[in-house]
Design a protein around this motif. Sequence first.
Motif, mmCIF file in Angstrom:
data_model
loop_
_atom_site.group_PDB
_atom_site.id
_atom_site.type_symbol
_atom_site.label_atom_id
_atom_site.label_comp_id
_atom_site.label_asym_id
_atom_site.label_seq_id
_atom_site.Cartn_x
_atom_site.Cartn_y
_atom_site.Cartn_z
ATOM 1 N N CYS A 255 -13.722 6.508 0.802
ATOM 2 C CA CYS A 255 -14.174 5.124 0.607
ATOM 3 C C CYS A 255 -14.537 4.865 -0.861
ATOM 4 O O CYS A 255 -14.209 3.799 -1.412
ATOM 5 C CB CYS A 255 -15.375 4.839 1.502
ATOM 6 N N CYS A 257 -13.305 6.373 -3.481
ATOM 7 C CA CYS A 257 -12.066 6.337 -4.269
ATOM 8 C C CYS A 257 -11.327 5.010 -4.088
ATOM 9 O O CYS A 257 -10.836 4.410 -5.049
ATOM 10 C CB CYS A 257 -11.166 7.505 -3.868
ATOM 11 N N VAL A 258 -11.226 4.539 -2.827
ATOM 12 C CA VAL A 258 -10.538 3.270 -2.566
ATOM 13 C C VAL A 258 -11.264 2.122 -3.240
ATOM 14 O O VAL A 258 -10.660 1.219 -3.829
ATOM 15 C CB VAL A 258 -10.421 3.054 -1.040
ATOM 16 N N CYS A 259 -12.572 2.132 -3.162
ATOM 17 C CA CYS A 259 -13.359 1.055 -3.779
ATOM 18 C C CYS A 259 -13.175 1.028 -5.282
ATOM 19 O O CYS A 259 -13.072 -0.038 -5.890
ATOM 20 C CB CYS A 259 -14.832 1.250 -3.408
ATOM 21 N N ARG A 260 -13.099 2.195 -5.878
ATOM 22 C CA ARG A 260 -12.895 2.215 -7.330
ATOM 23 C C ARG A 260 -11.524 1.667 -7.710
ATOM 24 O O ARG A 260 -11.368 0.968 -8.706
ATOM 25 C CB ARG A 260 -13.048 3.651 -7.839
ATOM 26 N N ARG A 261 -10.521 2.034 -6.920
ATOM 27 C CA ARG A 261 -9.171 1.539 -7.226
ATOM 28 C C ARG A 261 -9.064 0.017 -7.086
ATOM 29 O O ARG A 261 -8.303 -0.634 -7.793
ATOM 30 C CB ARG A 261 -8.156 2.216 -6.312
ATOM 31 N N ARG A 262 -9.791 -0.576 -6.189
ATOM 32 C CA ARG A 262 -9.719 -2.029 -5.975
ATOM 33 C C ARG A 262 -10.644 -2.809 -6.886
ATOM 34 O O ARG A 262 -10.725 -4.032 -6.795
ATOM 35 C CB ARG A 262 -10.036 -2.350 -4.513
ATOM 36 N N GLY A 263 -11.372 -2.156 -7.705
ATOM 37 C CA GLY A 263 -12.215 -2.847 -8.678
ATOM 38 C C GLY A 263 -13.505 -3.376 -8.125
ATOM 39 O O GLY A 263 -13.995 -4.408 -8.573
ATOM 40 N N CYS A 264 -14.057 -2.731 -7.153
ATOM 41 C CA CYS A 264 -15.322 -3.193 -6.586
ATOM 42 C C CYS A 264 -16.440 -3.168 -7.615
ATOM 43 O O CYS A 264 -17.259 -4.087 -7.683
ATOM 44 C CB CYS A 264 -15.704 -2.334 -5.390
ATOM 45 N N GLU A 266 -16.176 -3.561 -10.898
ATOM 46 C CA GLU A 266 -16.036 -4.597 -11.912
ATOM 47 C C GLU A 266 -16.537 -5.946 -11.431
ATOM 48 O O GLU A 266 -17.176 -6.704 -12.146
ATOM 49 C CB GLU A 266 -14.573 -4.709 -12.357
ATOM 50 N N LYS A 267 -16.218 -6.246 -10.129
ATOM 51 C CA LYS A 267 -16.646 -7.537 -9.586
ATOM 52 C C LYS A 267 -18.157 -7.625 -9.534
ATOM 53 O O LYS A 267 -18.764 -8.631 -9.862
ATOM 54 C CB LYS A 267 -16.065 -7.734 -8.183
#
Length: 303
Positions: A255, A257-264, A266-267
């Motif tokens: 979770c 890793c996925v969150c980092r890839r989707r830019g959580c 940054e938002k």
Amino acid sequence: MTMMMFSLLLLLCIHCPVSMSVTVSSSKTKVEVHEHTDAVLSCDFRTEKDQNPRIEWKKKEKAVTFVYFNNKFIGSYAGRAKMEGAALTIHSVTQKDSGEYRCEVTASDDHVNFGEATVTLDVHGMRLSSTILVPPHIPSCEVPSSVFAGSDLELLCKDKQSVPPATYSWYKDNRALKVSSDAAYSMDARRGTLKFTSVSKVDSGMYRCESSNSVGAPKSCVAQQLKVIDYPVDITILIAGASGFVIVTLLCCICVCVCRRRGCREKKKTKSTKSYNPPPPPPPPPPPIHNIKTYKPTQSFMI
């Protein structure tokens, strides 16, 4: 005249008793033998009157210890030595038997009632060509007092002094353990190991190891108690708990890793850094009224 004097002296010697004392001697004062043979320590005595003198054998080490006392053998000599007259025979001697032995004879009825003789015993290892052969010694055994069921286990046995090197066998409850295809253990006769891949409660018992070679009699260590106990909780519960913890940890990592890839991240950062505009201030109050002239009519009108 000379013949008469000689005759008188001869008559006096015949009719007067000769005073004798107890005498003790040994025909061989130094005895050298090899291990696991018999050693004969000779002791000869002669008394004046006492026909049943008291005989004792002692060994001189750091202190003097009894070997034969009060018509019986003492300590380690009991059951492996015998007396023939005053001679002492020790069966199957070892290097520990080397030392200085003393034969003591007490004849209470004699004028001089005590005599002794000393014999030195040297016990050597057996020789074959230029190699000294050493019989087995008591091996050192490593047996834990307790172990958990289901765990692996290795018992160790070693005799470092025997020449040629000893071979080993293990006993449980005084019964020899034998290796077979369906046995839950394995043995190495050269290394002296006894291995279990997964112990169970039936493996509890008294274990001892025996070392042997071609020189002397086998020697065994003192039997030691091995107790196999259950785990405090069921092993399946521990395995399930550990597996669940590993799965949850992996899911958390996925979770993140996925969150980092989707830019959580940054938002969240953009949202948190947005500027704040406060509401406009209220309008100032009207200024106070000063110097206002009041109109007064000068004439009255009549309609």
